[in-house]
Design a protein around this motif. Sequence first.
Motif, short mmCIF file in Angstrom:
data_model
loop_
_atom_site.label_atom_id
_atom_site.label_comp_id
_atom_site.label_asym_id
_atom_site.label_seq_id
_atom_site.Cartn_x
_atom_site.Cartn_y
_atom_site.Cartn_z
N ARG A 50 -5.21 1.65 -12.37
CA ARG A 50 -5.10 2.81 -13.26
C ARG A 50 -6.08 3.90 -12.84
O ARG A 50 -7.27 3.64 -12.64
CB ARG A 50 -5.38 2.38 -14.69
CG ARG A 50 -5.12 3.45 -15.74
CD ARG A 50 -5.44 2.90 -17.13
NE ARG A 50 -4.59 1.73 -17.41
CZ ARG A 50 -4.97 0.73 -18.19
NH1 ARG A 50 -6.18 0.73 -18.74
NH2 ARG A 50 -4.15 -0.29 -18.41
N PRO A 51 -5.61 5.14 -12.67
CA PRO A 51 -6.52 6.23 -12.30
C PRO A 51 -7.43 6.60 -13.47
O PRO A 51 -7.18 6.18 -14.60
CB PRO A 51 -5.56 7.38 -11.96
CG PRO A 51 -4.33 7.09 -12.75
CD PRO A 51 -4.22 5.60 -12.81
N PRO A 52 -8.48 7.37 -13.22
CA PRO A 52 -9.36 7.80 -14.31
C PRO A 52 -8.56 8.47 -15.42
O PRO A 52 -7.87 9.47 -15.19
CB PRO A 52 -10.31 8.79 -13.62
CG PRO A 52 -10.35 8.34 -12.19
CD PRO A 52 -8.97 7.84 -11.91
N VAL A 53 -8.65 7.90 -16.62
CA VAL A 53 -7.76 8.33 -17.70
C VAL A 53 -8.02 9.78 -18.11
O VAL A 53 -7.08 10.55 -18.35
CB VAL A 53 -7.91 7.39 -18.91
CG1 VAL A 53 -7.08 7.90 -20.09
CG2 VAL A 53 -7.48 5.98 -18.54
N GLY A 54 -9.28 10.18 -18.17
CA GLY A 54 -9.58 11.54 -18.58
C GLY A 54 -8.99 12.56 -17.64
O GLY A 54 -8.39 13.56 -18.07
N ALA A 55 -9.12 12.32 -16.34
CA ALA A 55 -8.62 13.27 -15.35
C ALA A 55 -7.10 13.37 -15.36
O ALA A 55 -6.52 14.46 -15.35
CB ALA A 55 -9.11 12.87 -13.95
N ALA B 179 0.86 4.82 -24.50
CA ALA B 179 1.72 3.74 -24.01
C ALA B 179 1.93 3.86 -22.51
O ALA B 179 1.91 2.86 -21.78
CB ALA B 179 3.05 3.76 -24.75
N ALA B 180 2.14 5.09 -22.02
CA ALA B 180 2.38 5.29 -20.59
C ALA B 180 1.15 4.86 -19.78
O ALA B 180 1.28 4.19 -18.75
CB ALA B 180 2.71 6.75 -20.31
N VAL B 181 -0.03 5.23 -20.26
CA VAL B 181 -1.26 4.86 -19.54
C VAL B 181 -1.45 3.34 -19.54
O VAL B 181 -1.81 2.74 -18.52
CB VAL B 181 -2.47 5.57 -20.17
CG1 VAL B 181 -3.78 4.99 -19.62
CG2 VAL B 181 -2.40 7.07 -19.91
N LEU B 182 -1.18 2.70 -20.69
CA LEU B 182 -1.39 1.26 -20.78
C LEU B 182 -0.36 0.47 -19.98
O LEU B 182 -0.61 -0.69 -19.64
CB LEU B 182 -1.35 0.82 -22.25
CG LEU B 182 -2.52 1.32 -23.11
CD1 LEU B 182 -2.34 0.87 -24.55
CD2 LEU B 182 -3.85 0.83 -22.55
N LEU B 183 0.76 1.09 -19.65
CA LEU B 183 1.75 0.41 -18.81
C LEU B 183 1.24 0.23 -17.37
O LEU B 183 1.70 -0.65 -16.66
CB LEU B 183 3.06 1.21 -18.79
CG LEU B 183 4.04 0.94 -19.93
CD1 LEU B 183 5.21 1.91 -19.85
CD2 LEU B 183 4.54 -0.49 -19.89
N VAL B 184 0.31 1.07 -16.98
CA VAL B 184 -0.23 0.98 -15.62
C VAL B 184 -1.30 -0.11 -15.59
O VAL B 184 -2.22 -0.10 -16.42
CB VAL B 184 -0.84 2.33 -15.19
CG1 VAL B 184 -1.48 2.21 -13.81
CG2 VAL B 184 0.23 3.41 -15.20
#
Length: 213
Positions: free
Chosen positions: A110-115, A100-105
Motif C-alpha cells: 500500500r502506498p503512503p495513504v496521505g499522499a 474501502a478502496a485503500v483497505l483493498l490494497v
Amino acid sequence: MSNVPELLLPLWRTLPWRALGAAAALGLLVAGASRLPAGFSPWLALNALRAAALAFALGLAFLLDDPARHTTATVPTPRPVRQALRLALVAPFAALWWTAAVLLVPAEVRPPVGAVTLEAATVCALALAGAAAAIRRTDEPEPGVGVGAGLLTVAVLAPLLWPDRWELFVTVGDPEWADAHERWGVVLTVALVGCAVWAREPVRRLRVRSPLT
C-alpha cells in the motif's frame, strides 16, 4: 437560508446515484486488482488506486446534473448553496468508498495513504470544477457526459504532455515524491478555487428603461 432543510430530500432524489454507484463499483474492482496472485507490487498498487480515484471522479462529473435545472434556477436558494448541499450529501459516501478502496490494497504494498489521498482528492476536485464550469458557462442541464470525457482525456494526455520539471505521476521511493505532492497540493488548490468561482450565479445585466418608454 431557512429553506435549505426543505431542499435536502429533493436534492437527494435527484443525485446521480446510478453513475456514482457504477463508478464506485468499477473503482473497487480496479483497487482489488492489486490482490491478484501476480499483482503484489508497490507500482501496481499505486496505479490501481490512482485508476480507482479516476473512476470515482468520472462518477462525480455527473454530480451537478439536474434535468430540472431551468426550473430550480428560480428558487431563492443560491446556486453555490445548492451545489454545496449536493456535495455534502455525497461526501460521506465518497469517504467510505475511498476507505474501502485503500483497505483493498494489501498493507505490504500500500502506498503512503496521505499522499495518494491527496491525489484522489485533486482528481475529484477537477471533476467537480469541470462540472461547475459547464453549468455556469452553458445552458446544458446534464453536462456530466462531456465533463467526464474531458476529464478522461486529460488523465490520458497529462502523463504524456506534462513537463518533466513539474512531474506529478511519480512512484513511491522516487526522489521527487515529496516535491510532486507539493505540486498536487497546488493543483488541488486551483481546482477548489475554480469550484468556488464557477459555482456563482451569472451576473445578469440590468436594463435601464427610459421614463418615456
